[in-house]
Design a protein around this motif. Structure first.
Motif, PDB file in Angstrom:
ATOM      1  N   PRO A   1       0.798  -1.233   0.000  1.00 34.54           N
ATOM      2  CA  PRO A   1       0.000   0.000   0.000  1.00 34.54           C
ATOM      3  C   PRO A   1       0.831   1.284   0.000  1.00 34.54           C
ATOM      4  O   PRO A   1       0.495   2.237  -0.703  1.00 34.54           O
ATOM      5  CB  PRO A   1      -0.828  -0.111   1.292  1.00 34.54           C
ATOM      6  CG  PRO A   1      -0.945  -1.575   1.528  1.00 34.54           C
ATOM      7  CD  PRO A   1       0.372  -2.144   1.085  1.00 34.54           C
ATOM      8  N   ILE A   2       1.922   1.315   0.775  1.00 30.48           N
ATOM      9  CA  ILE A   2       2.688   2.563   0.835  1.00 30.48           C
ATOM     10  C   ILE A   2       3.387   2.841  -0.494  1.00 30.48           C
ATOM     11  O   ILE A   2       3.464   3.977  -0.947  1.00 30.48           O
ATOM     12  CB  ILE A   2       3.706   2.542   2.014  1.00 30.48           C
ATOM     13  CG1 ILE A   2       4.211   3.951   2.327  1.00 30.48           C
ATOM     14  CG2 ILE A   2       4.883   1.625   1.740  1.00 30.48           C
ATOM     15  CD1 ILE A   2       3.162   4.886   2.869  1.00 30.48           C
ATOM     16  N   GLY A   3       3.855   1.779  -1.159  1.00 33.77           N
ATOM     17  CA  GLY A   3       4.480   1.973  -2.468  1.00 33.77           C
ATOM     18  C   GLY A   3       3.460   2.354  -3.524  1.00 33.77           C
ATOM     19  O   GLY A   3       3.676   3.275  -4.321  1.00 33.77           O
ATOM     20  N   ALA A   4       2.323   1.651  -3.529  1.00 32.02           N
ATOM     21  CA  ALA A   4       1.284   1.912  -4.525  1.00 32.02           C
ATOM     22  C   ALA A   4       0.688   3.310  -4.353  1.00 32.02           C
ATOM     23  O   ALA A   4       0.561   4.072  -5.319  1.00 32.02           O
ATOM     24  CB  ALA A   4       0.188   0.847  -4.421  1.00 32.02           C
ATOM     25  N   ALA A   5       0.315   3.654  -3.109  1.00 28.12           N
ATOM     26  CA  ALA A   5      -0.269   4.973  -2.863  1.00 28.12           C
ATOM     27  C   ALA A   5       0.769   6.072  -3.059  1.00 28.12           C
ATOM     28  O   ALA A   5       0.449   7.171  -3.543  1.00 28.12           O
ATOM     29  CB  ALA A   5      -0.852   5.030  -1.450  1.00 28.12           C
TER      30      ALA A   5
END
Length: 304
Positions: A194-198
Motif C-alpha cells: 500500500p505505501i508503495g502503490a499509494a
C-alpha cells in the motif's frame, strides 16, 4: 556461521552493515561502483533521523569472484532480479546451506524453493527503509530494522534457524523466527504494497501519509483490502494492520519514499508488478473485490 548477502542496497547493505559491525562473518555481493567503493573505502551508513554517519570495513565481492561456501544466504535483491541469483546460489551453496529471501514480493520463498529443491529455502521479510545514497553510502530513513523468517512447513524446521535468529538479534537487528511465516510475510506485504502503490499514485512522501487527508485514507483502504485477502487465503491477521502500519509510518522521516517509487521515477526496472498488479490478480483469484487497488493499478499502467 558464514553469511552471504546477495544484494547490498537498502535491504542487504543495511543488514550486512549491522552484522559486520557486530563481528559476524558476512560477505556482501554487489557490483559496479558500489562494490568498488565498499572494497576500497568501506561501507558508510547515514542515519536520516540524527544525521550521524559511520564507515566500517566490510567484505564485498561480485558473483564471479566469490569462492566460499556459506552457511546462510540472505537474498536481498529486487524481485525482478531474483532469477539471476539462482545459478549463483546453486554454484556456491553446500547441501545444508539455508537460503532466506527477504524481498518485498509475497511468496518469494516458495517460488525459489521450486528452483532450488536440494536446499532449504525459507520465507522471509524485512522492515527497513533505506537506500543507496551514492556508491558505498547507505541512507537509513528510520530506526525500524526487523527481519522475520521461517519455514512454511513445520517438518522443515532446523535448529540452525534459532542460531540465525540469535545472530540477527546480536547485531541490533530485531530477528524473529516466525511460527506462521505466511501470515507474517503477508502482514509485511500489507505495509510495503500500500505505501508503495499509494506513494506512486499520489507522487507522495511519508510526510503526506503521516497527516490526515485523502492520501492517508487511501493508504488505510488498501491495507484493509489486503486484510480481506488474508481472510480469503486462510491466514487472517490477528491484529489491526491499519494501526500497526500507521505506527511504522509515523517513525519514518517525512521526506522518505519507497524503493519502488525511486525506481519508477528514475525509469529503472521496478517491483510494480509484484507490489501493485499482483494484488489485483490475487483479488481475482480469491474472489475478493479490491476496488482501490484496481483504481491505482489502472492509473499506473494496468494489470500486466
Amino acid at each position: 556461521m558464514k553469511y552471504l548477502i546477495v544484494g547490498a542496497g537498502g535491504t542487504g547493505g543495511v543488514v550486512g552493515y549491522y552484522m559486520t559491525k557486530a563481528g559476524k562473518n558476512v560477505t556482501l555481493i554487489a557490483r559496479g561502483a558500489h562494490l568498488k567503493q565498499m572494497q576500497t573505502k568501506g561501507l558508510t551508513l547515514e542515519k536520516m533521523w540524527d544525521q550521524s554517519t559511520e564507515t566500517i570495513p566490510v567484505k564485498a565481492s561480485d558473483m564471479e569472484h566469490y569462492t566460499e561456501q556459506p552457511d546462510v544466504i540472505l537474498v536481498c535483491v529486487k524481485g525482478y532480479s531474483l532469477e539471476d541469483t539462482i545459478p549463483f546460489i546453486q554454484k556456491v551453496a553446500k547441501k545444508d546451506t539455508v537460503v532466506i529471501p527477504i524481498l518485498n514480493i509475497y511468496g518469494t520463498g516458495a517460488k525459489m524453493q521450486k528452483k532450488l529443491p536440494e536446499l532449504l529455502v525459507t520465507d522471509g521479510c524485512i522492515y527497513v527503509s533505506a537506500n543507496i545514497k551514492e556508491p558505498g553510502v547507505l541512507l537509513q530513513h528510520g530506526k525500524i530494522l526487523k527481519v522475520v523468517f521461517g519455514v512454511r512447513e513445520k517438518e522443515e524446521y532446523r535448529p540452525v534457524l534459532k542460531e540465525i535468529e540469535k545472530d540477527l538479534c546480536d547485531s541490533s537487528i530485531y530477528g524473529i523466527l516466525s511460527e506462521n511465516i505466511r501470515r507474517d510475510a503477508l502482514e509485511k506485504f500489507s505495509y510495503v504494497s500500500p505505501i508503495g502503490a499509494a506513494g506512486l499514485y499520489y507522487h507522495a512522501t511519508a510526510g503526506d501519509f503521516q497527516k490526515e487527508g485523502e492520501q492517508r485514507e487511501t493508504f488505510k483502504a488498501m491495507i484493509r483490502e489486503i486484510a480481506t485477502l488474508a481472510d480469503a487465503m486462510g491466514v487472517p491477521f490477528e491484529k489491526d494492520m491499519v494501526d500497526v502500519n500507521l505506527r511504522i509510518l509515523a517513525n519514518l522521516a517525512p521526506e522518505a519514499t519507497t524503493s519502488m517509487q525511486r525506481d519508477v521515477y528514475a525509469e529503472k526496472d521496478s517491483e510494480i508488478d509484484g507490489l501493485v498488479y499482483e494484488v489485483v490478480r490475487m483479488g481475482q483469484e480469491y474472489g475478493v473485490p479490491v476496488p482501490v487497488y484496481q483504481k491505482v493499478a489502472e492509473k499506473l499502467g494496468g494489470t500486466k
